[in-house]
Enzyme design. Structure first.
Site, PDB file in Angstrom:
ATOM      1  N   ARG A   7      97.610  92.836  60.018  1.00  0.00           N
ATOM      2  CA  ARG A   7      96.870  92.031  59.465  1.00  0.00           C
ATOM      3  C   ARG A   7      95.916  91.290  60.710  1.00  0.00           C
ATOM      4  O   ARG A   7      94.947  91.027  61.012  1.00  0.00           O
ATOM      5  CB  ARG A   7      97.382  90.727  58.854  1.00  0.00           C
ATOM      6  CG  ARG A   7      97.594  91.135  57.212  1.00  0.00           C
ATOM      7  CD  ARG A   7      98.548  90.050  56.530  1.00  0.00           C
ATOM      8  NE  ARG A   7      99.890  90.132  57.006  1.00  0.00           N
ATOM      9  CZ  ARG A   7     100.475  89.039  57.352  1.00  0.00           C
ATOM     10  NH1 ARG A   7     100.224  87.792  56.889  1.00  0.00           N
ATOM     11  NH2 ARG A   7     101.826  89.249  57.757  1.00  0.00           N
ATOM     12  N   HIS A  39     108.890  87.938  54.278  1.00  0.00           N
ATOM     13  CA  HIS A  39     107.695  88.518  54.977  1.00  0.00           C
ATOM     14  C   HIS A  39     106.813  88.977  54.055  1.00  0.00           C
ATOM     15  O   HIS A  39     107.021  89.693  52.923  1.00  0.00           O
ATOM     16  CB  HIS A  39     108.174  89.707  55.825  1.00  0.00           C
ATOM     17  CG  HIS A  39     107.108  89.856  56.794  1.00  0.00           C
ATOM     18  ND1 HIS A  39     105.799  90.506  56.428  1.00  0.00           N
ATOM     19  CD2 HIS A  39     107.030  89.790  58.457  1.00  0.00           C
ATOM     20  CE1 HIS A  39     104.983  90.846  57.768  1.00  0.00           C
ATOM     21  NE2 HIS A  39     105.889  90.550  58.572  1.00  0.00           N
TER      22      HIS A  39
END
Ligand SMILES: Cc1cc2nc3c(=O)[nH]c(=O)nc-3n(C[C@H](O)[C@H](O)[C@H](O)COP(=O)(O)OP(=O)(O)OC[C@H]3O[C@@H](n4cnc5c(N)ncnc54)[C@H](O)[C@@H]3O)c2cc1C
Ligand code: FES
Lengths: 221, 546
Positions: B346, B326
């Site tokens: 994000r 990740h």
């Protein structure tokens, strides 16, 4: 190095470790009292005092830095009351909460639950909402509860706030939250086979074409 | 704790460029550029980190060294004499191994299809990766979206290596899974008129990420768990729950059909024989094997046990040479190293910046590409931020979110993240945070058919332990989805299978074969597997392992 006391025994551990890692540094190969190691599962509820101080503190071992002088104890298991119920047979009302958990009437507002919550939730106020039948408030205010059980261990009225809140949230999610029409429309469309052909087409495409299709797909702004 | 001075200097640059960056979008990489960056910087391409398996169904194929060691290992019970003479501790139709989301779904559906169910798990029920998922769950249920678009995204995200049959099932059942979870009382984020609130995730072409604040997995897990517990008392056939009793070996009958399992009680040290007509393995991922020394987002019990159990019994694995890193693992402070900073940050608009405060990658590339870009920025371009422990990092400019989406958004949408950083003295509402790739997800697993079946009769797999759905790279939000889709299917299939399966005598003959194969391959009496729990007690590891 700092000195801490784990389950009554003194240990030297480096500064800056979480309580959980301090246990491990000291040599505990943990089986209980640890789960996600990231503040989400509530397995690591911990109670501590500082030497010479009468006050109790509460923490998640995985989310709290060990400090010199801590006298630490864990609560790996605490018997919590949870009666049998079937959600689909319940009404989303205050009476339901009182029916399943009648003992919540005995809350006398001491606020110990709120003081012991490592998530800093206002537990007492969501329990007050439960008493008033305010299921939406209960669900909203308790949402970030990770069910560590520290409040359960401390409540002098022997209540189990996390379980009451969980029932409240399930009642809200199932019965009271506004319905998502578009979701049910889509489920019906899929059952009727509306997208079958389109997916079959994609499955049948040669790889190169599938790739082109992917690269040229429109991205929602 | 907050940031030390040398880091503050770089942080100021991020603050200075913020207003300007608000209107700038970093270009996406082309297909060609994506391939190049992956090959050069993604951990899956580090040759020395892999080796070829010397025995078992995937012999000759590549696997990460740590996983290969576990897969080839001797059995935990190899020196326990006369184990099979012990009385059987429990008899059931369907044994579900693993108390995460996939296991809970399988147990519920198996019970609905008339099976008596035992769910046994390693730690507490719900101490699982499912509980930790923050960002969301995908389903194509909006007007501008369709299962076909979802299909295309999943295939593209997986590098077109996914099993199309599995993907088709995944996307088709997604909206139904959301509706099912809601009917069980899961609280998804909604507009006042009931529309589900959805945002983008890495690699999505439509906003189809559903969330429950940033406790999405926890909300799903506690709901499913409560429902399983409800079926435990009062219902016609009950679901029995065992905690702290991980399975260490499968039992087979003389025809190679799965017939039960051996569990280990972690408190008493006793082995327990379970006789079952069908078994569902739902043991999740393997982040705690710390491939290539990476820190991980996974829970304490994520040691890949299910792969070991199935492999030794003869089931084939797929895509085990690819792990998901990740991109946004916490890189500072040290106490939360490797813990997840959800992709939702994000998704809500936060950009990535290097030490100079400049963007260097589009924030929502697929995870493999995004991770590779972070590694390149720090290694090749030397534009990473150096933290006091030497851990490299890049900035994730979280405070932008409130500027884009309005004040209060961060606090409302990311309470878990805000709380986590606040605990360590960082104010995410006003300060950017430092991130670096962390070991997150096992893309592959035991190869399955669309009903969760394997080539071993009676053995079903669901959740992160399964392989093929996501190909070589899973998109965010498709795992919470797959554990429900395939967990439910495996539960149904196991119950149906159990109805017609005869109860046969079980044995541990496959272990004798295994030992023979190990000897032929020249292997020593190495550390046995499944690993069950990592050991962080050694003083030298306590400081660096999250
Ligand atoms: C921090 C984090 C964030 C994530 N965020 C997202 C997200 O936003 N969206 C998304 O879609 N996915 C996300 N994922 C991925 C997703 O959560 C997991 O892949 C998924 O929940 C796995 O579910 P599972 O039931 O297969 O495994 P788990 O939930 O891990 O459950 C496996 C269970 O099996 C038990 N077990 C293991 N070995 C044994 C054994 N030998 N015997 C008995 N029991 C055993 C474990 O203890 C555990 O309880 C995230 C993962 C992590 C770690
Ligand atoms: S170990 Fe899960 S909250 Fe601490």
């Amino acid at each position: 190095m700092i000195e801490i006391t784990i389950l009554g025994q003194r240990y030297q551990v480096p500064e800056g470790l979480t309580i959980l890692k301090a246990f491990e540094w000291a040599g505990f190969h943990l089986k209980r009292g640890v789960g996600c190691r990231a503040g989400f599962c509530g397995a690591c509820g911990t109670v501590y005092r500082f030497i010479g101080d009468y006050r109790l503190h509460y923490a998640l071992a995985c989310q709290t830095v060990a400090q010199s002088g801590m006298v630490l104890g864990t609560i790996p298991f605490f018997p919590a009351q949870r009666p049998a119920y079937e959600l689909s047979t319940l009404q989303p009302t205050g009476e339901t909460l009182l029916g399943v958990y009648p003992e919540i009437m005995t809350c006398f507002g001491c606020n110990t639950c709120t003081k012991s919550c490592p998530q800093e939730l206002d537990v007492m106020s969501y329990m007050a909402a439960a008493l008033r039948g305010g299921i939406e408030n209960l669900a909203d205010a308790s949402f970030d509860c990770i069910m560590c059980g520290l409040c359960v261990a401390r409540c002098p009225a022997e209540l189990v706030p996390p379980n009451v809140a969980l029932l409240g949230r399930r009642l809200y999610g199932k019965y009271l939250a506004p319905q998502a029409e578009h979701l049910h429309v889509r489920v019906q469309e899929i059952r009727a086979g509306k997208y079958q052909a389109e997916i079959q087409d994609l499955k049948d495409l040669p790889l190169a074409e599938l790739k082109t299709r992917y690269e040229s797909r429109q991205i929602e702004a | 704790m907050s940031y030390p001075t040398q880091i503050r200097e770089s942080m100021t640059k991020v603050e200075v460029t913020r207003q300007r960056r608000l209107t700038e979008t970093h270009p996406r990489l082309s297909a060609q550029e994506r391939e190049t960056i992956l090959k050069k910087f993604h951990p899956d391409y580090i040759e020395e980190a892999f080796r070829v398996l010397r025995l078992g169904p995937n012999r000759g194929e590549r696997a990460p060294r740590e996983l290969a060691d576990a897969l080839e290992a001797p059995a935990v019970i190899r020196h326990v004499p006369e184990l099979l003479n012990d009385p059987v501790s429990h008899i059931c139709d369907v044994l579900v191994i693993g108390g995460g989301g996939a296991g809970a779904c399988a147990a519920l559906l198996a019970q609905e299809y008339g099976a008596s169910v035992l769910l046994t798990t390693k730690l507490r029920f719900g101490d699982a990766n499912t509980m930790m998922a923050q960002g969301g769950i995908q389903a194509a249920d909006k007007e501008n979206d369709s299962p076909a678009l979802h299909y295309l995204d999943v295939m593209g995200g997986g590098g077109f290596s996914n099993d199309p049959e599995l993907v088709e099932v995944l996307v088709n059942e997604a909206p139904d899974v959301i509706a099912w979870l809601e009917a069980l009382g899961t609280m998804f984020d909604k507009e006042p008129n009931g529309r589900l609130r959805t945002i983008h995730g890495g690699g999505t072409s439509r906003k189809r990420m559903h969330a429950a604040r940033d406790y999405t997995g926890a909300e799903i897990m506690r709901t499913l768990r409560d429902e399983v517990r409800s079926r435990g008392n009062g219902s016609q056939t009950s679901i029995l729950i065992w905690e702290f009793r991980p399975v260490v070996e499968l039992l087979l009958d003389d025809q190679g059909r799965v017939a039960g399992a051996v569990a280990l009680d972690l408190d008493t040290g006793q082995y327990m024989l379970i006789q079952a007509r069908a078994v569902v393995i739902a043991t999740g991922g393997s982040g705690r094997l710390h491939y290539q020394g990476f820190p991980t987002t996974n829970h304490y019990g994520a040691t890949g046990d299910g792969l070991v159990l199935a492999y030794r019994a003869g089931a084939k694995l797929s895509f085990i040479d690819t792990m998901q890193y990740h991109p946004t693992g916490a890189a500072y402070p040290e106490q939360i190293l490797g813990q997840l900073v959800t992709e939702k940050v994000r998704g809500l608009g936060a950009q990535l910046c290097n030490v100079e405060g400049e963007q260097f990658v589009f924030p929502l590339e697929t995870r493999d590409v995004e991770s590779a870009a972070f590694i390149r920025e720090c290694q090749e371009r030397n534009l990473g931020v150096a933290t006091p422990t030497g851990q490299p990092a890049v900035w994730l400019d979280a405070p932008m979110i409130d500027l884009i989406k309005g004040p209060g958004t961060i606090a409302r949408e990311l309470p878990a993240m805000v709380r986590q950083y606040k605990r360590f003295g960082i104010d995410m509402l006003n300060e950017p945070i430092l991130v670096y790739p962390t070991l997150h997800y096992q893309n592959g697993g035991v190869a399955i058919s669309p009903n969760g079946g394997t080539q071993l009769p009676g053995l079903f797999i669901a959740g992160e332990a399964a392989g093929g759905i996501h190909g070589r790279n899973r998109l965010m939000g498709n795992s919470l989805l797959d554990i429900c889709v395939f967990g439910r299917r495996a539960g149904v299939a196991a119950a149906e299978y159990a109805k017609q399966a005869e109860v046969a005598d079980f044995s541990l003959n496959h272990l004798e074969n295994w030992e023979k194969m190990r000897q032929e391959a020249g292997l020593q009496d190495d550390q046995p597997a499944p690993i069950i729990l990592p050991d962080y007690t050694r003083a030298q590891t306590a400081r660096t392992i999250p």
